[in-house]
Write an enzyme that holds these catalytic residues in place. Structure first.
Site, PDB file in Angstrom:
ATOM      1  N   HIS A  12       0.822  -1.216   0.000  1.00 54.14           N
ATOM      2  CA  HIS A  12       0.000   0.000   0.000  1.00 54.14           C
ATOM      3  C   HIS A  12       0.862   1.274   0.000  1.00 54.14           C
ATOM      4  CE1 HIS A  12      -0.083  -0.735   4.636  1.00 54.14           C
ATOM      5  NE2 HIS A  12       0.950   0.040   4.319  1.00 54.14           N
ATOM      6  N   HIS A  59      -1.768   4.413   9.808  1.00 53.00           N
ATOM      7  CA  HIS A  59      -0.425   4.946  10.036  1.00 53.00           C
ATOM      8  C   HIS A  59      -0.556   6.274  10.783  1.00 53.00           C
ATOM      9  CE1 HIS A  59      -0.233   2.337   6.476  1.00 53.00           C
ATOM     10  NE2 HIS A  59       1.040   2.145   6.721  1.00 53.00           N
ATOM     11  N   HIS A 193      10.162  -4.164   3.521  1.00 49.89           N
ATOM     12  CA  HIS A 193      10.574  -2.762   3.490  1.00 49.89           C
ATOM     13  C   HIS A 193      10.960  -2.251   4.865  1.00 49.89           C
ATOM     14  CE1 HIS A 193       6.220  -2.222   4.259  1.00 49.89           C
ATOM     15  NE2 HIS A 193       6.272  -0.919   4.238  1.00 49.89           N
ATOM     16  N   GLU A 240       4.070  -5.599   8.349  1.00 46.43           N
ATOM     17  CA  GLU A 240       2.738  -5.440   7.740  1.00 46.43           C
ATOM     18  C   GLU A 240       2.262  -6.728   7.064  1.00 46.43           C
ATOM     19  OE1 GLU A 240       2.856  -0.626   6.768  1.00 46.43           O
ATOM     20  OE2 GLU A 240       3.164  -2.025   5.123  1.00 46.43           O
TER      21      GLU A 240
END
Ligand code: DHB
Ligand code: FE
Length: 285
Positions: A12, A59, A193, A240
């Protein structure tokens, strides 16, 4: 009877949303990423689910460190687009499905998953970018969306196994909803990431490929991965990926992979997308 027929997992990355919003899809940096989305968008237009249960992480948009629900479900009729610091994205408002969301909340809580119930929840890139990836730029999102926010921001996040079992509980809840609708479950975030520190930009393609391979056929083998292994192998934001297991748990034992795309880099991140159709009912016939 309502049925979960499809599962979608996708990164995302906010820059993907910005590229779509600013029409940069054809630019050399972005073209290879967006070419890989073409098949997924065609598939989505055909699949056309009525409702998406969308597991993502907030977030620090709806929640900040004052309030950290492990699992939060949105029961509102609409979810505004969050302002993440540069104004809300110019995408359609997200329409919910309060009746089904309350049914889910009740079923999950009675099934011993202690959901936080949200009557108001602005939704950020964790939810809107996957919708843009799958639907491009519609005037109105074609499906109603039930947001399911997962804490992966503040340690300790839920375990992979807990997320997988939450998916299974979602499957049970949907089976008991007496309406002839098609439901898709999304899990967003990942893949490998790290956005901070010495390892910023960390990408681990062998790990990601293995995760994609195992997610369809052998998801149980992913449930033993510890948080520390995820951090080491997939980077600090690679955590995530636990949300992909909510999606996979919501599908049955048998799935068919219909689309896969993996591209490095999108921003600082390995962007992955995988789509499954649930073939469990076919196998039982
Ligand atoms: C990026 C990726 C994310 O998952 C996120 O939430 C924010 C930023 C990135 O790669 O830039
Ligand atoms: Fe993220």
């Amino acid at each position: 009877m309502a049925e979960i027929r499809f599962g979608v997992a996708t990164s995302h990355v906010p820059a993907i949303g910005a590229a779509i919003d600013r029409g940069k899809e054809e630019e050399p940096y972005w073209a290879p990423l967006f070419q890989g989305y073409e098949g997924a968008r065609k598939w989505m237009a055909d699949a056309n689910p009525d409702v998406i249960i969308l597991a993502y992480n907030d977030h620090a948009s709806a929640f900040d460190l004052d309030l950290i629900p492990t699992y939060a479900i949105g029961v509102a009729s609409e979810f505004p687009i969050a302002d993440e610091g540069y104004g809300p994205r110019d995408v359609p408002i997200v329409e919910g499905y309060p009746e089904l969301a309350w049914h889910l909340a009740e079923s999950l809580i009675l099934d011993e998953f202690d959901m936080t119930i949200c009557n108001y929840m602005p939704v950020d890139h964790g939810l809107t970018v996957p919708l843009s990836i799958m639907y491009d730029k519609p005037e109105k999102w074609p499906a109603r969306v039930i947001p399911l926010a997962v804490n992966v921001i503040q340690y300790p996040p839920p375990t992979p196994r807990r997320c997988f079992n939450l998916g299974k509980a979602i499957r049970r809840a949907i089976k008991n909803w007496d309406e002839d609708i098609t439901v898709a479950v999304f899990g967003t975030g990942g893949m490998s990431h790290q956005l901070q520190g010495e390892r910023a930009g960390w990408v681990n393609t062998p790990f990601d490929t293995d995760y994609l391979n195992r997610l369809g056929e052998d998801p149980e083998s992913l449930l033993e991965i510890s948080h520390i292994d995820l951090l080491r192998d997939a980077g600090s934001e690679g955590i995530e990926l636990v949300m992909w297991l909510i999606m996979r748990g919501a599908l049955g034992g048998s799935v068919r992979e219909v689309h896969r795309h993996y591209h490095v880099p999108a921003s600082n991140t390995a962007a992955g997308l995988i789509i499954f159709e649930d073939t469990t009912a076919d196998v039982l016939l």
